[in-house]
Motif scaffolding. Sequence first.
Motif, mmCIF file in Angstrom:
data_model
loop_
_atom_site.group_PDB
_atom_site.id
_atom_site.type_symbol
_atom_site.label_atom_id
_atom_site.label_comp_id
_atom_site.label_asym_id
_atom_site.label_seq_id
_atom_site.Cartn_x
_atom_site.Cartn_y
_atom_site.Cartn_z
ATOM 1 N N MET A 39 0.829 -1.206 0.000
ATOM 2 C CA MET A 39 0.000 0.000 0.000
ATOM 3 C C MET A 39 0.856 1.246 0.000
ATOM 4 O O MET A 39 1.959 1.254 0.536
ATOM 5 C CB MET A 39 -0.938 0.008 1.204
ATOM 6 C CG MET A 39 -1.940 -1.121 1.155
ATOM 7 S SD MET A 39 -3.303 -0.893 2.268
ATOM 8 C CE MET A 39 -4.153 0.453 1.508
ATOM 9 N N SER A 75 -13.722 -10.265 -2.723
ATOM 10 C CA SER A 75 -12.611 -9.474 -3.267
ATOM 11 C C SER A 75 -12.052 -10.033 -4.567
ATOM 12 O O SER A 75 -11.390 -9.316 -5.307
ATOM 13 C CB SER A 75 -11.494 -9.344 -2.237
ATOM 14 O OG SER A 75 -10.980 -10.622 -1.925
ATOM 15 N N TYR A 81 -14.754 -3.576 -6.918
ATOM 16 C CA TYR A 81 -14.149 -2.257 -7.075
ATOM 17 C C TYR A 81 -15.072 -1.375 -7.903
ATOM 18 O O TYR A 81 -15.516 -1.771 -8.980
ATOM 19 C CB TYR A 81 -12.776 -2.355 -7.754
ATOM 20 C CG TYR A 81 -11.792 -3.150 -6.941
ATOM 21 C CD1 TYR A 81 -11.215 -2.608 -5.804
ATOM 22 C CD2 TYR A 81 -11.467 -4.442 -7.300
ATOM 23 C CE1 TYR A 81 -10.320 -3.337 -5.047
ATOM 24 C CE2 TYR A 81 -10.570 -5.182 -6.548
ATOM 25 C CZ TYR A 81 -10.002 -4.621 -5.419
ATOM 26 O OH TYR A 81 -9.116 -5.344 -4.666
ATOM 27 N N LYS A 103 -11.095 3.642 -7.621
ATOM 28 C CA LYS A 103 -11.195 2.204 -7.387
ATOM 29 C C LYS A 103 -11.525 1.978 -5.908
ATOM 30 O O LYS A 103 -10.660 1.663 -5.107
ATOM 31 C CB LYS A 103 -9.874 1.539 -7.771
ATOM 32 C CG LYS A 103 -9.955 0.088 -8.062
ATOM 33 C CD LYS A 103 -8.642 -0.415 -8.636
ATOM 34 C CE LYS A 103 -8.742 -1.889 -8.937
ATOM 35 N NZ LYS A 103 -7.472 -2.432 -9.390
ATOM 36 N N PHE A 105 -13.464 0.233 -2.591
ATOM 37 C CA PHE A 105 -13.923 -1.066 -2.126
ATOM 38 C C PHE A 105 -14.443 -0.928 -0.696
ATOM 39 O O PHE A 105 -14.139 0.034 -0.005
ATOM 40 C CB PHE A 105 -12.817 -2.132 -2.212
ATOM 41 C CG PHE A 105 -11.648 -1.876 -1.298
ATOM 42 C CD1 PHE A 105 -11.547 -2.516 -0.082
ATOM 43 C CD2 PHE A 105 -10.632 -0.992 -1.674
ATOM 44 C CE1 PHE A 105 -10.464 -2.281 0.763
ATOM 45 C CE2 PHE A 105 -9.549 -0.765 -0.845
ATOM 46 C CZ PHE A 105 -9.464 -1.407 0.384
ATOM 47 N N GLU A 128 -10.165 3.762 -0.820
ATOM 48 C CA GLU A 128 -9.659 3.797 -2.190
ATOM 49 C C GLU A 128 -8.527 2.796 -2.296
ATOM 50 O O GLU A 128 -7.616 2.783 -1.479
ATOM 51 C CB GLU A 128 -9.179 5.186 -2.560
ATOM 52 C CG GLU A 128 -8.698 5.245 -3.998
ATOM 53 C CD GLU A 128 -8.416 6.657 -4.459
ATOM 54 O OE1 GLU A 128 -8.496 6.864 -5.676
ATOM 55 O OE2 GLU A 128 -8.138 7.529 -3.628
ATOM 56 N N CYS A 129 -8.606 1.946 -3.317
ATOM 57 C CA CYS A 129 -7.561 0.953 -3.557
ATOM 58 C C CYS A 129 -6.360 1.646 -4.164
ATOM 59 O O CYS A 129 -6.457 2.330 -5.179
ATOM 60 C CB CYS A 129 -8.071 -0.125 -4.489
ATOM 61 S SG CYS A 129 -6.870 -1.429 -4.788
ATOM 62 N N LYS A 130 -5.225 1.470 -3.530
ATOM 63 C CA LYS A 130 -3.971 2.032 -4.025
ATOM 64 C C LYS A 130 -2.949 0.916 -4.089
ATOM 65 O O LYS A 130 -3.114 -0.124 -3.467
ATOM 66 C CB LYS A 130 -3.476 3.145 -3.109
ATOM 67 C CG LYS A 130 -4.395 4.340 -3.068
ATOM 68 C CD LYS A 130 -3.813 5.413 -2.190
ATOM 69 C CE LYS A 130 -4.707 6.633 -2.203
ATOM 70 N NZ LYS A 130 -4.158 7.705 -1.381
ATOM 71 N N HIS A 133 -2.978 -3.718 -5.843
ATOM 72 C CA HIS A 133 -4.239 -4.459 -5.829
ATOM 73 C C HIS A 133 -5.304 -3.756 -6.606
ATOM 74 O O HIS A 133 -5.430 -2.624 -6.702
ATOM 75 C CB HIS A 133 -4.701 -4.688 -4.394
ATOM 76 C CG HIS A 133 -3.883 -5.719 -3.706
ATOM 77 N ND1 HIS A 133 -4.214 -7.017 -3.695
ATOM 78 C CD2 HIS A 133 -2.706 -5.624 -3.043
ATOM 79 C CE1 HIS A 133 -3.303 -7.704 -3.034
ATOM 80 N NE2 HIS A 133 -2.383 -6.869 -2.627
#
Length: 133
Positions: A39, A75, A81, A103, A105, A128-130, A133
């Motif tokens: 991350m 997931s 997402y 993005k 989740f 927020e997906c960073k 992934h």
Amino acid sequence: MSIQVQIVGGGRNIILTERSLLKSEYYIESNHSTEMKYMEESIDTVVLTGEIDLHSGGIETVNISKLAEWAFCPSIDENCYRQFSMQLFDSIGIKIQEVNFEKAFVVRYKDAFSSKKGRASYEIVIRECKGTH
């Protein structure tokens, strides 16, 4: 002040307004954990708390069921997402803040239903997906 949230993706777009949102929180925290090296430094998080009148039917009831459906999406499913947008407006309708996640989740979701009151309350935590992934 009023809030509007749009969640787009998975073929099930969700719109939440002040009729179903009681509170929103947006915060950024630094990630200093060595266990989560994939991350990036910051973690953007939104917490939404709301209530739906189950007897009124209509779009609010439909959207809360879509929200719960997204929350329980595994997931490994690409539909977990989604694009997330939250806009805050002042009392005369001028936009004063906007938060966008490309993005997003669901981290946590909980709800409670009251058959006596005919209302449902919920809380959903969105990040927020960073990273990779």
